[in-house]
Scaffold this active site. Structure first.
Site: not given
Length: 238
Positions: A136, A189, A213
């Site tokens: 992230s 996940d 995505n």
């Protein structure tokens, strides 16, 4: 996710004696006597979410990895995948994708979760065994990106901002898919599942990220355990 995509897979995991969902999952975890399942308490009262560890499970030992695979996912939430187990995965799989959270997370004296620098962990020496490291934006701040991308592909996820694929030579940004976000739980996940599917198709890394995505976007439109209908895949991703 993999069932929906028709991908043959197995899951290796551990849990404590308090695990209550063994009869609801296809591959139940190995229950370790005398331990509890990892659990977090999330505090949203400030500007940023603060996680505290309420319980921690045992780690997954290398000897639990007994399957050969084209792609292996190291996606623990709090140190379940030890360096030795990660190395074992790289020996049994063609490609290994790792979620940075299972490599970086540590706990302070008050139980708060924080990200230690990757170079301060034993995982730093194993970067060459990874095909992709997913992080992230917050986790990416704990990485020396120039050093890491020289040894493996780094994919940084940014929610509505999409994702960025970093290799030794290139940096490519992929926009997110426009959806209405309801609950972000499970998006990471699902992103990894989509990226794995792309690798199994033999796609280049950037197209894998585009598919990832889309998978991540489907997750945020639902509350609870995400379910993805692959029949709704855009034509460009079929």
């Amino acid at each position: 996710m993999f069932d929906a995509a028709g991908v043959d897979h197995v899951v290796v995991s551990v849990a404590g004696e308090d695990f209550a969902y063994a009869d609801r999952v296809r591959y139940p975890p190995r229950i370790v006597p005398g331990t509890r399942t990892t659990r977090f308490l999330a505090d949203f009262s400030g500007e940023e979410r603060v996680l505290r560890v309420d319980a921690r499970s045992a780690s997954i030992p290398p000897e639990d990895i007994v399957f050969d695979a084209r792609v292996a996912l190291a996606c623990g939430v709090m140190g379940e995948v030890t360096p030795e187990t990660l190395l074992r995965m790289s020996q049994r799989a063609r490609h290994v994708l790792a979620d940075a959270q299972c490599l970086l997370r540590a706990v302070d004296g008050e139980g708060r979760v924080w990200n230690q620098r990757l170079e301060d962990t034993p995982y730093a020496a194993l970067l060459g065994h990874l095909h992709v490291l997913k992080a992230s934006e917050e986790e990416a701040r704990a990485l020396d990106l120039d050093a890491v991308r020289a040894r493996t592909c780094v994919v940084i996820t940014g929610g509505r901002k999409g994702s960025t694929v970093l290799t030794a030579r290139d940096s490519v940004h992929l926009p997110s898919w426009p959806v209405e976000e309801v609950d972000p739980t499970g998006a990471g996940d699902c992103f990894l599942a989509g990226f794995t599917l792309g690798l199994l198709r033999g796609w280049p890394l950037t197209k894998c990220a585009e598919l990832a995505n889309w998978f991540g976007a489907q997750a945020v439109t639902q509350v609870g355990v995400p379910r993805v209908d692959v029949s709704k895949l855009p034509d460009v991703l079929r």
